[in-house]
Design an enzyme around this catalytic site. Structure first.
Site, PDB file in Angstrom:
ATOM      1  CG  ASP A 149     -17.573   5.401  60.457  1.00 36.46           C
ATOM      2  OD1 ASP A 149     -16.485   4.877  61.195  1.00 36.46           O
ATOM      3  OD2 ASP A 149     -17.809   6.466  59.906  1.00 36.46           O
ATOM      4  CD  GLU A 199     -15.478   4.608  65.180  1.00 36.75           C
ATOM      5  OE1 GLU A 199     -14.491   5.095  65.414  1.00 36.75           O
ATOM      6  OE2 GLU A 199     -16.220   4.754  64.320  1.00 36.75           O
TER       7      GLU A 199
END
Lengths: 535, 535
Positions: free
Chosen positions: A257, A294
């Protein structure tokens, strides 16, 4: 050194890192209550082995004789984020021996949120859907974070026990059962993990050691300490975490993330170390292990090989989404200000990054660098995902923004893009329900802060949308996000589902046999006619 | 767009960046008092051309009709950091046409502080010393920062007008005269520039625009905004600064102060942009232009070529100093904890970095990465420099720590090291006077903060040295640092001077004709005997 409670032939071995504490004790809480002194080593790890301790027993650590706290490496929090930790037995009757993993170019991803994917909101409820996902052409499910979070309703990015699996989803055994079933059904499993921060409620890590640093800031609280004093041990904690998912849970890949919030200015950054260790684990476990980062940096060094790059296998490519979304919707708010024309989509098709060093009006500066030397299979692209849907004021999907043909155009753009496609759960049949932001914190002040934060965010992003956004803390907001899976073959939903399936078959038959990097890419765009020609 | 006051055929053109101001006016202060409205362009630059304005006239900018402030790109601050700026005439009777610059491998550096190098403390007073420096074997002088700072006594790192040259040193004309004389004497000039922060007194930049960011912290105040909104223009300001030194001042190289405090997570970092632009200016100006980065990161990516690296030509290598100093002095305080044995010096000789990924007890983490692919001429090494001397509690040099033979050993280690050597002024004849830290702030609170800060620092670095350190603000502290140049040929000082000269001649004769990278490097160390053998 590995932290946590591990069963050994001599009993349960407890290990916790608390380098600046002068005393650390193990406190068994239930069913036995007893305190055990622990011994500290030179690196600040405290250990004790308790012959009688058994799986299912609850424990905490007592620091300097003060308040008792749950284990930072807890594997199970049966009474929530503030309660004691549970000793678990990691053994599991795996039946996925024949699964040999999935190579990077073969990934077709399906992102799902366990709590809202099914009415039950559990790992177990996903199992019956797996064969149909495979039939649709999906090759991997990507599970939004499952680390234990406060309450029962959360996207997962507020997790505070990176090693514990959310109990309301089914805990460790539930996740293992799901992974086993996926592999049996021919699906890989990608797990979304959050290494850039911990959630705001139930985060006791800084009581144990310098897990966080004041040198950097993240939008969600203190940044994790990856480059300051004692960061080797903090890195060790997250490396142990990654290894646990790969080795013990048979996970195939991690989605990292928001790595742009992993601040690390060292000469050997954590992400590079993680990538390097993952290659080593790959050899040990003898199957492909992958990392999908990400990032919003548009920095090709992240995915270029060492020593020039950090050597991560692949990254998400937001620009592809923004170019596609901007073109199809005409939206110009927030970061869509940087996108819009068919030329931008053409650029996204040909190299992923649209912002490759050009000026971004949204960021008020030049952004990115040309992705020279980056393979096409190193970009994951999407027409929708949990963020792009859920971070809209009402969490509305393309299904309620675009007409049917435009959605088909979106699907075709995504699946013939040459990159690795990711679908967001429900996209394949045009789920009409939204995916709004929801939380379930216990702390009323925190709840109010979350509510106000969302309002502020949307005030900036959407004109005059600040007041009527769904209350993130309301149960109804969560329930409004639960998929209506039963609709998937009905009427136009069924037509769309078949369309996705046909495209995925075509993609498999036609594209798969040309290596991604060998494909001649010709992309012509004409802003006047709006025509985009791919060859 | 270039900021500042520039003479043009139409008069003096003023340009200042103040993107968030709704009004900006030019205020002529002396000898004429008059206000001129300015016009703003899309990027936030305000301009006006005043036909009658002449060199020597003083001016300020009035923002939003409020307080008048000096020019952020001021070239001259005749009344100090709080006073008005002066229009200057950049023309100068250069006579250095025959100077063609110095190639990287030929650098032998001599670092000097203008204020204490001579009793006069001026650029002009340095001129008579240049022939003898060249005779000693020096190839380049490196001038500690000269950007206008508060008062008359400062190391230079508290400068607040990056484009203005300290008036008490002799201002712009004085610096140009020095550079011209250096080139005529066969010496290159390296200028130390500070792009990581601005000093605490007289810094009005944030009144004009977002020059600083809250996203990062430096030990000396807010970090410069190199990667957030509007950073393109902030970068432009510093790029203009670098270009001005190269093009207008004929400077040969910049020493970039503490680039580990230049925080920049963008895909195209400022330092990479600066290195790239410097290559371009090199072609335009048709002579070698170099950048020497001071860094403590031990990150070879800084000096590796693009796209893997940032492409900087060279960096300071502190590890060489620490290994040498630790071995010769036996000191173990502060960062010397990481060094000491003869093996460490051997490692420094063979690859520069001693900390190449190994654990650093001082930092409490692993530090650095192996400098694979970095050329030996890319490291500047030293046995002393202003920081290593001046950041000791009493600013004592090796001359008062080591016996005579050890100092000769230090000289030989430095000059036969294969890297680019740097001498600190006075080192060549064993100047006995110290080089303590000194400042001359006007603000009494700031002075007190500086005093306390130094005490705290030394309390951590040196045991029980916190109380009797020289007062940084006392004039006597400054005067105690002024060199006794007249001693250089007397007694043992003269012996040392001759020793340095002989070694530099040997270095030139023997080493210079073997390309640095082609040298076979064999370095054996034996901790028991303390023997180190270089071949």
């Amino acid at each position: 050194m590995n932290q946590g409670a591990f069963l050994t032939p001599d009993g349960c071995r407890f290990c916790v890192w608390a380098p600046y504490r002068s005393r650390c004790e193990l406190s068994l809480v239930d069913p036995t209550q007893r305190i055990y002194p622990m011994e500290k080593d030179g690196a600040g790890y405290w250990t004790v082995t308790v012959p009688e301790a058994k799986p299912g027993w609850l424990y905490q650590y007592r620091l300097d004789g003060e308040k008792e706290l749950p284990d930072p490496a807890s594997r199970c929090q049966p009474r929530g984020v503030h309660g004691p930790s549970e000793i678990i037995d990691p053994s599991f009757p795996w039946t996925d021996r024949s699964w040999s993993g999935l190579a990077l170019p073969d990934y077709v991803l399906y992102e799902l949120h366990v709590g809202t994917y099914t009415p039950e909101g559990s790992f177990a409820a996903i199992l019956p859907r797996l064969p149909e996902l495979r039939q649709l052409g999906i090759r991997a499910i990507e599970i939004m974070p499952v680390a234990q979070f406060p309450g029962r309703r959360n996207w997962g990015y507020d997790g505070v026990y990176p090693f514990a699996v959310q109990t309301s989803y089914g805990g460790i055994a539930g996740l293992k059962t799901l992974v086993n079933a996926c592999h049996t059904a021919g699906l890989a499993v990608v797990l979304d993990v959050v290494y850039n921060h911990l959630g705001p409620e139930g985060n006791y890590l800084s009581q144990f050691g310098p897990y966080f640093t004041e040198n950097y800031r993240t939008p969600w609280g203190p940044a994790v300490n990856f480059d300051d004093a004692d960061s080797d041990e903090v890195r060790g904690y997250f490396l142990q975490n990654a290894h646990t998912w790969f080795a013990e849970f048979h996970i195939d890949a991690l989605r990292l993330d928001a790595i742009h919030a992993i601040h690390d200015e060292s000469a050997f950054p954590f992400l590079e170390e993680l990538a390097l260790r993952t290659r080593q684990w790959e050899r040990e476990l003898d199957r492909p292990l992958l990392l999908f980062a990400e990032t919003d940096r548009n920095d090709p060094r992240l995915v270029r090989p060492r020593p020039g790059g950090n050597g991560l296998p692949a990254q998400w490519c937001d620009d592809f989404h923004h170019a596609l979304h901007g073109l199809l919707t005409g939206e110009k708010q927030g970061y869509y200000a940087d996108f819009g024309g068919v030329t931008d989509l053409a650029k996204a098709f040909s190299q992923g990054y649209v912002l490759d060093g050009r000026y971004s009006p949204y960021r008020r500066r030049r952004h990115g660098a040309p992705p020279d030397g980056v393979g096409r299979e190193q970009f994951v692209v999407f027409a929708q995902n949990h963020d792009q849907v859920g971070n809209r004021a009402h969490g509305d999907r393309l299904s309620s923004i675009l007409d049917f043909s435009s959605r088909k155009l979106a699907a075709a753009s995504l699946l013939f893009s040459d990159f690795l496609p990711l679908l967001f759960m429900g996209e394949e049949y045009g789920e009409p329900r939204p995916f709004p932001y929801f939380v379930d914190h216990e702390d009323p002040e925190l709840l109010e802060a979350v509510r106000n934060g969302r309002k502020r965010e949307f005030a900036a992003f959407h004109d005059a949308a600040g007041d009527d956004i769904p209350d993130p803390a309301a149960e109804a907001t969560f329930f409004s996000a639960v998929l209506q899976w039963e609709r998937r073959h009905a009427g136009s939903h069924g037509v769309l589902w078949e369309f996705y399936r046909e495209l995925l078959i075509l993609r498999e038959r036609v594209l798969r046999h040309i290596p991604l990097d060998a494909r001649e890419d010709s992309c012509e765009a004409d802003e006047k006619t709006g025509l985009l020609r791919l060859r």
